[in-house]
Design an enzyme around this catalytic site. Structure first.
Site, PDB file in Angstrom:
ATOM      1  CG  HIS A 142      -5.626   3.937  17.784  1.00 18.12           C
ATOM      2  ND1 HIS A 142      -5.900   5.042  17.028  1.00 18.12           N
ATOM      3  CD2 HIS A 142      -5.499   2.913  16.905  1.00 18.12           C
ATOM      4  CE1 HIS A 142      -5.925   4.706  15.752  1.00 18.12           C
ATOM      5  NE2 HIS A 142      -5.690   3.425  15.648  1.00 18.12           N
TER       6      HIS A 142
ATOM      7  CG  ASN B 195     -10.689  11.414  22.426  1.00 19.02           C
ATOM      8  OD1 ASN B 195     -11.216  10.722  23.295  1.00 19.02           O
ATOM      9  ND2 ASN B 195      -9.989  12.490  22.718  1.00 19.02           N
ATOM     10  CG  HIS B 196      -7.676   8.053  17.609  1.00 21.59           C
ATOM     11  ND1 HIS B 196      -6.402   7.635  17.947  1.00 21.59           N
ATOM     12  CD2 HIS B 196      -7.652   9.412  17.714  1.00 21.59           C
ATOM     13  CE1 HIS B 196      -5.655   8.691  18.224  1.00 21.59           C
ATOM     14  NE2 HIS B 196      -6.390   9.774  18.095  1.00 21.59           N
ATOM     15  CB  ILE B 197     -14.852   6.724  17.720  1.00 22.91           C
ATOM     16  CG1 ILE B 197     -14.546   7.493  19.008  1.00 22.91           C
ATOM     17  CG2 ILE B 197     -15.965   5.703  17.942  1.00 22.91           C
ATOM     18  CD1 ILE B 197     -15.534   8.576  19.310  1.00 22.91           C
TER      19      ILE B 197
END
Lengths: 224, 552, 477
Positions: free
Chosen positions: B330, B483-485
């Site tokens: 995101h 960090n929303h991989i």
């Protein structure tokens, strides 16, 4: 008496200041490389001068306006700063003789002359617990950093519990919010919680374990 | 209770071997060990106690804290380091128009990255599963919201989520069960901002959170010490370590400092064994019926590519050439301003409410949706940094710190990237880690869909700041990572253009599951952990059925 | 999360809900009957709470009064029985006389002798009227649970229950308690509550080698597995002479006397399940009674337990310093304790997280309660609000501290905030964790002396049995 001390009594040229700044960075470098920064005077076996400790504390109390600064913390802070900015600490201590007339932070700053930057460095250190703008800089205060005092009726020091679960749903104090101190706007604050852009790095050697990933030899023992 | 067996040389054999000990690996381990299977978990990183992280955070320099050095307080194995940024360790090399937007902060440590998450437990909207059908952009999932809904419920139970029981405050409201606990009570800032912006269609709602204000089982109540990121000092926030320890108590073996690097497959492309290096760089072999790689959205595709073998020359599970492609996050921006009144962010947990008015709408056929988190991390450090920059001392400094801390607002705005094959993780030809394994390279471009969405979001931010009497409005110009991989092992019905099926099993391998964020074909705008956990639980059910079929 | 221990709080919640629901349901049925029965049930319920029957007869995850709660003893675990009105597994077939005999004499209708884990030595003082109310309550308002509770199997020779005949002969009073004629009615009520119902003495009175209470040390403080139930006589400095009535009241009703003491372990359970539900008049009566019992005193106490300690200024001296320049205890305090109790040890300003100085747990000469709290935590449900501190033992949801860690952090807390003379070792922690005993040597001593006395007891019991048989034989003749 060393030459640098006698030099402290005269105003510095910009070059000299730059040299001192670099010397300070070098000191950080040296200490962090050893991971041995002596922020604890006792463990460092420091031959600290009690007089300088008293001077530093006295000037700090007027500068910050906080009469109850902890002498132990003051000694550790002076010691830590001496390792990085020895010249500035000497300038601060020298101001102790002016406290009869410089009885407030404003008076002290107005009368600071060449010690102006040194006062701001020390002031910042009391407020944030370490020097500003330095990645991995040594630090001496977390919960005792003065920045938490002006808000202590409203906010916890993060990591510490404030009151019973759910306390935050109460209305916080909405008074004693001053008008802006100046027309100037400071640089925008860094976004919280994410790494926007990698912040300025001080020129330090990475501590152990943070190795670069470029050309490491393969040393694995694959038995198959 | 079945336990993994070990040879004298340190090789292991178990029903299920899981690589990665984060929230997904931990939950799957717990499910399968509870069902009576022997389970081993291999984790590349170290195993360290919570208190050490807390103390490290208090002991790092102000500058690191000001710039959110959440990675730096977690000791990393010299053989398997996470990406670090203070200073940068260059583990991941980034390129492309928005390479800098992909500076991910994930941890390689037992328990995984939920050590420093903020415990937001969002569900995707039903429509998020049909982006192509409904809006003509991106991809559809091969499963529907209804397929995943029971697992969302279970994941919420497992993590002890507090969310609004009031349907009007739910996003989405399609739920078969209420949240395990009612919403965390709003703070003053949440209430005040809601009053100001809701009449203008912005829709401020409580964030569903993996914590609660009363004990949840043996987990203590949240007391608002405002330090969810980078570590909850009292364990009131759910962390993946909970399921790891739960599984361990039931008989699972957790092996830290164990770096998997090789995968063997047989003639039917079943995975027969995997190999790992221990802390002394000795190699060992693990055999199992079922293998699960849940190493996070970057490390899973990296491992699949690293482990290419003769039968799978482009990498494990990669006959579609999609492993490492479609990388998403995101990619976000932040807006800061000073409200015209004290709001006092920084009371309670690090995240509390969120503006979701632009989560969905017909505009999604043209540009990205967004959500805006009212960041509730204490404003004192940035306020102090700014007040010091003004050269203030004494009472004037105190007044300015108080004013800026009370009135400061930080909005974290998440945007929705579309899966794009060009956003790709590959193996570096030049950079290797301490074990000689290739480091990842990632090329990233957020795409015009996000750029157009950003323009809309910035307009909304201006309106919100105006409604709150804001001054000193600043919107970051560079996208930041959240960090929303996602995307690197993308899910799909067609094995020709996707890596895993609807249960997260690799199309190419009958006994390899790749659950987690990498499987997600659409990003939505919400934090991924709950969806990852739900996918993990769904995979666990599929694995359990497979193992049951085997023994019956 | 389906971890074996993870749902304790919820179980408790569900349990309380089930309990009240079950009662309400049965009450509704009986409400149609005589008002007198309803009143009797109401009295009986209050008495059952005052006597805290549920504390032992309801297991942590079990149904109300279905038994199965384990009470550890040096000879094995004693499991409580099903006391619901189930005819197969409970007390459904008991007559009121049977019920009275169990409560007062510790003998079941089948002639089985109970172990004195059941406080029949206390209940022997119950009035006929109260026994009747309890009987009516249990038979009519408690839901029968059709399940057998776990059998108790003690090690030889205590698995021979007839030995209890000898024990009872020695220690079970034949007459009900006599209240001195000079006592006020409030003190008399307090004495009745404390002795017959709340059985304070069961925990607070030390026991001799045969596990019988020592009469001249009544309420004078006793070890209770890893916990220590302190002197609650008016003694100075070890008793309650420095407590105000208001402090005692708060402590009994909420488990928290600010800046003094917080209830944990078995006392938290007693507050949660019993004292918080008692009427203000009964609490005051208990206090009035405790104020006038003979002071006992413990020579180990030099000062009142809550008089030790002061805020710590250590934070200023250690923050940012190298880890190895700090003691392990200092480091652990900062890591594990300070987040709630604050670096200063002052706790939170609202007292929810209590201060560690001026605290009976840290100022006691016996660190058992402090170690037990660190190991097992604190949990009290007061009026639906749960006060909870997680434990830091091997099953901790937060951090697992080793025995050495716990010894170090406890010693640090004692030095900074408590009685600085208290020192414990890793072995002490291990013993508390494994055996629920502070000192292994004490246990061993007790076991050795028991060996001899059990033999004596067996002979006494055998003698009594033989005499009775002979008498019975004579009667038959």
């Amino acid at each position: 008496m060393t030459p640098s001390v006698s030099g402290a009594k005269t105003a510095h040229s910009p070059e000299r200041r730059e040299f001192l700044r670099k010397a300070g960075i070098t000191a950080i470098l040296a200490t962090l490389t050893n991971l041995d920064f002596p922020v604890d005077p006792a463990s460092a076996g420091e031959t600290s001068s009690g007089i300088e400790d008293e001077q530093f504390l006295a000037v700090s109390r007027v500068l910050t306006g906080c009469r109850d600064l902890d002498p132990v913390l003051s000694r550790r802070l002076r010691h830590a700063l001496t390792g990085v900015f020895p010249e500035q600490v000497r300038q601060i201590c020298a101001l102790a003789t002016t406290l009869d007339t410089n009885t407030t932070s404003d008076l002290l700053m107005t009368d600071a002359g060449a010690a102006h930057d040194a006062l701001l460095t020390v002031n910042a250190a009391w407020y944030i617990g370490s020097v500003r703008n330095r990645t991995n800089a040594p630090m001496v205060a977390y919960a005792d950093a003065l920045m938490y005092r002006p808000v202590r009726d409203a906010l916890p020091v993060p990591t510490y519990c404030r009151a019973e679960p759910g306390w935050w749903s109460q209305t916080p104090p909405l008074d004693h919010i001053a008008s802006p101190e100046t027309d100037r706007a400071p640089p925008p604050p860094p976004p919280v919680g994410v790494l926007g852009s990698t912040p300025r790095q001080s020129a330090i050697i990475p501590p152990a374990g943070r190795s670069s990933f470029s050309a490491l030899p393969r040393e694995t023992k694959d038995t198959r | 209770m079945r336990k993994p067996s070990f040879t004298s040389g340190g090789d292991l054999s178990a029903d299920v071997v899981i690589v990665g000990s984060g929230v997904v690996g931990g939950m799957i381990a717990n499910e399968l060990v509870s069902a009576g299977h022997s389970v081993a978990v291999l984790e590349a990183g170290l195993r360290r106690p919570r208190g050490e992280f807390t103390e490290n955070w208090r002991n790092i320099s102000f500058h690191n804290r000001l710039h959110s050095d959440f990675q730096g307080i977690y000791p990393q194995s010299p053989l398997a380091s996470a990406p670090l940024y203070f200073p940068p360790n260059d583990y991941i090399s980034l390129s492309g128009p928005d390479g800098d937007a992909f500076k991910q902060g994930y941890l390689r440590i037992v328990g995984g990255t939920t050590w420093h998450w903020a415990a937001s437990c969002w569900r995707h909207l039903p429509v998020d599963f049909q982006m192509h059908t409904r809006y003509g952009v991106g991809r559809d999932w091969p499963i529907s919201y209804d397929d995943l809904e029971p697992y969302y419920c279970r994941a919420e139970e497992e993590m002890g989520v507090s969310g609004p029981w009031d349907v009007a405050l739910q996003s989405p409201s399609q739920r078969s069960r209420p949240y395990p606990r009612n919403m965390i009570p709003f703070g003053y800032a949440d209430r005040r901002v809601g009053e100001a912006v809701n009449p203008h269609g912005f829709r401020l709602v409580p964030i569903p959170q993996g914590r609660s204000v009363a004990p949840f089982g043996d987990r203590p109540a949240c007391c608002g010490n405002n330090n969810c990121q980078p570590i909850c000092p009292i364990g009131a926030m759910y962390n993946g370590i909970r399921h790891i320890e739960c599984a361990e108590r039931k008989g699972a073996s957790i092996l830290s400092e164990s770096v998997v690097y090789r995968v063997d497959t047989d003639e039917t492309n079943r995975v027969t064994s995997i190999y790992w290096y221990d802390r002394d760089r000795n190699a060992h072999k693990a055999t199992a019926e079922i293998f699960v790689f849940a190493c996070n959205g970057i490390e899973t595709p990296r491992l699949l590519l690293l482990a290419a073998n003769a039968r799978n020359p482009n990498g494990i599970a990669n006959s579609s050439d999609q492993v490492g492609r479609n990388m998403m996050d995101h990619s976000g921006i932040h807006a800061t301003f000073l409200a015209g009144e004290p709001l006092w962010f920084g009371r309670g947990p690090a995240q509390s409410s969120c503006i979701v008015g632009s989560r969905d709408g017909n505009f999604r056929s043209r540009y990205s949706a967004n959500k805006m988190i009212l960041n509730n991390i204490s404003r004192v450090p940035p306020a102090t940094e700014q007040a010091l920059a003004l050269g203030l001392t004494g009472d004037a400094l105190d007044r300015e710190i108080r004013r800026r801390a009370a009135c400061g607002v930080d909005l974290s705005i998440s945007l929705e990237p579309l899966p794009s094959p060009g956003n790709r993780l590959t193996l570096s030809r030049t950079r290797r880690d301490a074990l000689g394994l290739a480091c990842p390279d990632i090329r990233y471009d957020v795409g015009d869909y996000v750029r157009r969405g950003t323009k809309a979001a910035v307009e909304q931010v201006r309106e919100i700041a105006g409604l709150l009497g804001g001054t000193e409005l600043h919107v970051t110009e560079q996208y930041n990572a959240n960090n929303h991989i996602m995307g690197g092992t993308i899910m799909g019905a067609n094995p020709g253009d996707s890596v895993v099926d609807g249960t997260c099993r690799a199309h190419d391998h009958p006994n390899l599951w790749l659950p987690g964020g990498g499987a997600m074909p659409s990003a939505s705008v919400v934090n991924t952990t709950l969806s990852m956990a739900a996918l993990g639980l769904r995979a666990a059910d599929a694995i359990r059925s497979r193992l049951a079929g085997k023994t019956s | 999360m389906k971890c074996s221990d993870a749902r304790h709080g919820d179980r408790l919640r569900i349990l309380v809900a089930a309990l009240s629901f079950g009662m309400a349901g049965s009450l509704a049925e009986t409400a149609s009957g005589a008002d007198a029965t309803a009143r009797e049930i109401g009295r009986g319920r209050y008495l059952a709470i005052a006597a805290d029957c549920a504390a032992c007869h309801t297991a942590h995850s079990g149904l109300p009064y279905a038994g199965g709660y384990g009470i550890p003893s040096p000879f094995g675990t004693i499991y409580s029985t099903n006391i619901t009105p189930s005819r197969s597994y409970g007390i459904g077939t008991y007559s009121e006389a049977d019920f009275a005999r169990v409560l007062r004499r510790g003998v079941t209708p089948e002639g089985k002798y109970l172990y004195p884990a059941m406080p029949y030595t206390s209940y022997t003082n119950l009035t006929d009227a109260d026994i009747r109310s309890l009987y009516v309550y249990f038979m009519n308002a408690v839901k029968p649970v059709e399940q057998m509770s776990r059998p108790t199997r003690l090690m030889f020779p205590l698995n021979m229950r007839f030995l209890m005949i000898g024990w009872n002969w020695l220690y079970l009073k034949k007459q009900r308690m006599a209240v001195p004629g000079t006592a006020t009615s409030q003190v008399a009520r307090g004495a009745y509550l404390a002795t017959a119902l709340a059985h304070c003495d069961v925990c607070h009175t030390p026991r001799n080698f045969l596990m019988a209470e020592i009469p001249d040390r009544n309420l004078g403080g006793a070890a209770l597995s890893s916990w220590y139930a302190p002197d609650i006589t008016p003694d100075y400095p070890s008793g309650i002479s420095t407590w105000t009535d208001e402090q005692l009241r708060l402590y009994l009703q909420t488990g928290n006397a600010p800046d003094k003491a917080q209830a944990a372990g078995p006392m938290a359970e007693a507050v949660e399940k019993s004292f918080q539900h008692l009427s203000g008049r009964d609490i005051d009566a208990l206090i009035a009674y405790l104020r006038q019992v003979p002071p006992v005193g413990d020579p180990a106490y030099k000062r009142p337990r809550d008089s030790f300690g002061a805020p710590s200024h250590m934070e200023a001296a250690i923050r940012g310093s190298r880890v190895d320049t700090r003691t392990h205890g200092e480091l652990l305090y900062s890591r594990e304790c300070a987040s709630c109790h604050q670096p200063s040890g002052k706790g939170s300003r609202d007292g929810y997280y209590p201060p560690l100085f001026h605290n009976t747990a840290t100022g006691a000469p016996d660190p058992g309660n402090l170690v037990s709290v660190v190991l097992h935590g604190v949990r009290r449900n007061i009026d639906g609000r749960i006060v909870y501190m997680p434990g830091f033992g091997p099953e901790s949801p937060i951090d697992h501290l080793s025995d050495q860690d716990i010894a170090d952090v406890v010693n640090e807390v004692e030095t900074s905030f408590g009685d600085p003379e208290v020192r414990i070792t890793q072995e002490d922690v291990r013993n508390i964790r494994n055996e629920g005993r502070f000192s292994l040597s004490v246990t061993t001593e007790r076991m050795v002396s028991l060996g001899g006395t059990i033999l004596a007891l067996a002979l006494v019991s055998l003698g009594i049995v033989l005499i009775r048989r002979r008498r019975a034989a004579r009667r038959r003749l």
